[in-house]
Design a protein around this motif. Structure first.
Motif, PDB file in Angstrom:
ATOM      1  N   GLU A 208       0.837  -1.207   0.000  1.00  0.00           N
ATOM      2  CA  GLU A 208       0.000   0.000   0.000  1.00  0.00           C
ATOM      3  C   GLU A 208       0.870   1.255   0.000  1.00  0.00           C
ATOM      4  N   ALA A 209       2.033   1.176   0.649  1.00  0.00           N
ATOM      5  CA  ALA A 209       2.934   2.328   0.723  1.00  0.00           C
ATOM      6  C   ALA A 209       3.646   2.591  -0.596  1.00  0.00           C
ATOM      7  N   GLY A 210       3.707   1.594  -1.470  1.00  0.00           N
ATOM      8  CA  GLY A 210       4.337   1.776  -2.775  1.00  0.00           C
ATOM      9  C   GLY A 210       5.820   2.107  -2.659  1.00  0.00           C
ATOM     10  N   ALA A 211       6.214   3.190  -3.351  1.00  0.00           N
ATOM     11  CA  ALA A 211       7.625   3.578  -3.382  1.00  0.00           C
ATOM     12  C   ALA A 211       8.050   4.344  -2.132  1.00  0.00           C
ATOM     13  N   PHE A 212       7.135   4.565  -1.206  1.00  0.00           N
ATOM     14  CA  PHE A 212       7.464   5.344  -0.010  1.00  0.00           C
ATOM     15  C   PHE A 212       8.591   4.695   0.785  1.00  0.00           C
ATOM     16  N   GLY A 213       8.563   3.363   0.875  1.00  0.00           N
ATOM     17  CA  GLY A 213       9.584   2.675   1.659  1.00  0.00           C
ATOM     18  C   GLY A 213      10.986   2.938   1.136  1.00  0.00           C
ATOM     19  N   GLU A 214      11.153   2.916  -0.190  1.00  0.00           N
ATOM     20  CA  GLU A 214      12.470   3.164  -0.771  1.00  0.00           C
ATOM     21  C   GLU A 214      12.906   4.612  -0.537  1.00  0.00           C
ATOM     22  N   LYS A 215      11.941   5.535  -0.641  1.00  0.00           N
ATOM     23  CA  LYS A 215      12.268   6.938  -0.385  1.00  0.00           C
ATOM     24  C   LYS A 215      12.696   7.134   1.066  1.00  0.00           C
ATOM     25  N   LEU A 216      11.976   6.492   1.986  1.00  0.00           N
ATOM     26  CA  LEU A 216      12.302   6.603   3.404  1.00  0.00           C
ATOM     27  C   LEU A 216      13.705   6.067   3.681  1.00  0.00           C
ATOM     28  N   LYS A 217      14.018   4.922   3.121  1.00  0.00           N
ATOM     29  CA  LYS A 217      15.333   4.313   3.354  1.00  0.00           C
ATOM     30  C   LYS A 217      16.443   5.149   2.716  1.00  0.00           C
TER      31      LYS A 217
END
Length: 241
Positions: A208-217
């Protein structure tokens, strides 16, 4: 007697000549030693000057690393672009480039702040809350008693709140709910804690978060790289005279 006197005079003259020759030789030797010493002194002075210039250049370079690393760290924290100081830092850093590479993704356009990341994740958290409540409602509808059903219906009533308000309760304490952990960490600006909590999310929440996880990391990696480069730059400053 005459011949004896002449012999003595000749011997004295020869002795004087030998002494004079010895003095001349000694003077020449002394002058040669003085020339060697002078040459050595000049070489030592030249070497000392060269070393001083190198030390001064090294000090200037070390100071430039501190200033440039600080510019990058400040720009990263404020969301400003930092392509130019990062390019300068690449020229000054001769070792491992991994930390410089970690800073590259946000160099041109600037990095999102933790507040922006928190706002971006909030809709994801709300969707996760809604999905959890829907699943719980289905479960209650299938097996719960009347009282439990009524409580579930009351809990599912839509509440009006500000856009910037935190997401509604998930029914679990923030210390237990993984989605709430991510949001809480972002709200307090703790990037590493947010990354750790995000990694613990269920797969459906990550999807559901999509690309947010990669941006956060990526943002967290950039922050760690900036801190490390600035710390090393200070450590490499010359100490003392």
């Amino acid at each position: 007697m005459k011949s004896a006197t002449e012999a003595v005079e000749k011997a004295t003259q020869a002795s004087q000549q030998a002494a004079e020759a010895g003095r001349t030789q000694a003077q020449e030797t002394t002058r040669a030693l003085e020339r060697v010493q002078q040459e050595q002194s000049e070489k030592i002075a030249a070497l000392d000057k060269a070393l001083g210039q190198r030390a001064e250049a090294a000090t200037v370079q070390a100071a430039l690393r501190v200033v440039t690393a600080d510019r990058v760290a400040t720009a990263l924290a404020t969301g400003a672009p930092y392509a130019e100081p990062l390019a300068t830092l690449r020229k000054l850093e001769t070792g491992d480039t991994a930390r410089l590479d970690a800073l590259a993704p946000f160099a041109e356009a600037g990095a999102p702040s933790t507040a922006q990341l928190a706002a971006e994740f909030r809709p994801v958290a709300e969707k996760a809350v809604a999905a959890r409540r829907a699943a719980e409602a289905r479960s209650v509808a299938e097996s719960g008693d009347i009282k439990t059903k009524l409580l579930s219906m009351a809990d599912s009533i839509v509440q009006v709140r500000r856009v910037d308000a935190p997401p509604a309760s998930t029914g679990k304490p923030a210390g237990e709910d993984p989605v709430a952990k991510v949001q809480a960490a972002l709200d307090r600006g703790a990037l590493q804690d947010a990354v750790t909590a995000f990694d613990a999310l269920p797969q459906e929440a990550k999807a559901e978060a999509g690309a947010f996880g990669e941006k956060l990391k990526a943002r967290n990696a950039a922050a760690q790289a900036a801190r490390g480069l600035l710390s090393d730059a200070f450590k490499n400053l010359p100490v003392g005279p």
